[in-house]
Design a protein around this motif. Structure first.
Motif, PDB file in Angstrom:
ATOM      1  N   PHE A 140       3.227 -10.545  -5.771  1.00 56.26           N
ATOM      2  CA  PHE A 140       2.402 -10.983  -6.989  1.00 56.26           C
ATOM      3  C   PHE A 140       3.175 -10.705  -8.230  1.00 56.26           C
ATOM      4  N   SER A 141       3.534  -9.317  -8.364  1.00 54.29           N
ATOM      5  CA  SER A 141       4.156  -9.183  -9.502  1.00 54.29           C
ATOM      6  C   SER A 141       5.609  -9.792  -9.773  1.00 54.29           C
ATOM      7  N   LEU A 142       6.145 -10.153  -8.708  1.00 52.33           N
ATOM      8  CA  LEU A 142       7.597 -10.658  -8.849  1.00 52.33           C
ATOM      9  C   LEU A 142       7.214 -12.382  -9.226  1.00 52.33           C
ATOM     10  N   SER A 155       3.456 -12.331   5.298  1.00 55.23           N
ATOM     11  CA  SER A 155       1.993 -11.941   5.291  1.00 55.23           C
ATOM     12  C   SER A 155       1.275 -11.465   3.956  1.00 55.23           C
ATOM     13  N   ALA A 156       2.155 -11.238   2.986  1.00 51.28           N
ATOM     14  CA  ALA A 156       1.589 -11.051   1.442  1.00 51.28           C
ATOM     15  C   ALA A 156       1.173 -12.605   0.823  1.00 51.28           C
ATOM     16  N   SER A 168       3.286  -4.503  -0.553  1.00 52.83           N
ATOM     17  CA  SER A 168       3.768  -5.940  -0.484  1.00 52.83           C
ATOM     18  C   SER A 168       3.299  -7.090  -1.360  1.00 52.83           C
ATOM     19  N   VAL A 169       2.124  -7.102  -0.918  1.00 53.27           N
ATOM     20  CA  VAL A 169       1.007  -8.056  -1.781  1.00 53.27           C
ATOM     21  C   VAL A 169       1.293  -7.855  -3.335  1.00 53.27           C
ATOM     22  N   GLU A 184      -8.475  -5.923  -9.993  1.00 50.00           N
ATOM     23  CA  GLU A 184      -9.448  -6.421  -8.726  1.00 50.00           C
ATOM     24  C   GLU A 184      -8.308  -6.537  -7.604  1.00 50.00           C
ATOM     25  N   LEU A 185      -7.146  -6.945  -8.008  1.00 49.35           N
ATOM     26  CA  LEU A 185      -6.277  -7.397  -7.016  1.00 49.35           C
ATOM     27  C   LEU A 185      -5.606  -6.076  -6.473  1.00 49.35           C
ATOM     28  N   ALA A 186      -5.432  -5.262  -7.435  1.00 43.30           N
ATOM     29  CA  ALA A 186      -4.727  -3.719  -7.007  1.00 43.30           C
ATOM     30  C   ALA A 186      -5.696  -3.061  -6.140  1.00 43.30           C
ATOM     31  N   VAL A 187      -6.907  -3.220  -6.086  1.00 41.23           N
ATOM     32  CA  VAL A 187      -8.229  -2.503  -5.442  1.00 41.23           C
ATOM     33  C   VAL A 187      -7.965  -3.190  -4.061  1.00 41.23           C
TER      34      VAL A 187
END
Length: 135
Positions: free
Chosen positions: A54-56, A87-88, A49-50, A40-43
């Motif tokens: 988030f991954s980091l 922004s992310a 950058s978001v 859902e996040l990926a979509v």
């Protein structure tokens, strides 16, 4: 390392199959990411950058507490601009993927435990998340 064995028997107690293997415990440093929430996040993510932020942050989460890192340090690690990280983070907070709190004057990032978690104390992370999400 331990040795594990699986024996499959039929209804009469006869051995149908036997399998032995060496097993090692999970290495330290793992994180758990829930597939549907991450998809859902990926979509929904408006920019790469978001996803990178988030991954980091997911990879940095400790077993207890929040992640102590500044937006500038995130930008430096990702080799990107402060503005894109800002922004992310703003989008991730607004969308409920991360939260922020201050502990002893130090800002921390808290990740939504319904998306990602680390360690066995999920309930403690849920309590921490509820305190951040209420604000």
């Amino acid at each position: 390392m331990s040795i594990k064995e699986l024996t499959v028997m039929d209804e009469n107690g006869n051995i149908k199959a036997k399998h032995r293997w060496k097993s090692r415990p999970n290495p330290e440093g793992f994180v758990l990411v829930y597939r549907d929430a991450f998809e859902e996040l990926a979509v929904e993510a408006p920019t790469l950058s978001v996803m990178k932020v988030f991954s980091l942050l997911s990879s940095m989460q400790p077993y207890e507490g929040g992640i102590n890192i500044t937006r500038q340090a995130i930008a430096d690690k990702l080799n990107t601009t402060y503005a894109s990280v800002w922004s992310a983070c703003k989008w991730l907070v607004k969308s409920g993927y991360i939260g922020e709190q201050k502990i002893n004057g130090i800002k921390q990032f808290i990740l939504n435990p319904n998306v990602t978690t680390c360690g066995r104390k999920r309930q403690a992370k849920e309590i921490q998340w509820s305190q951040v999400a209420v604000k």
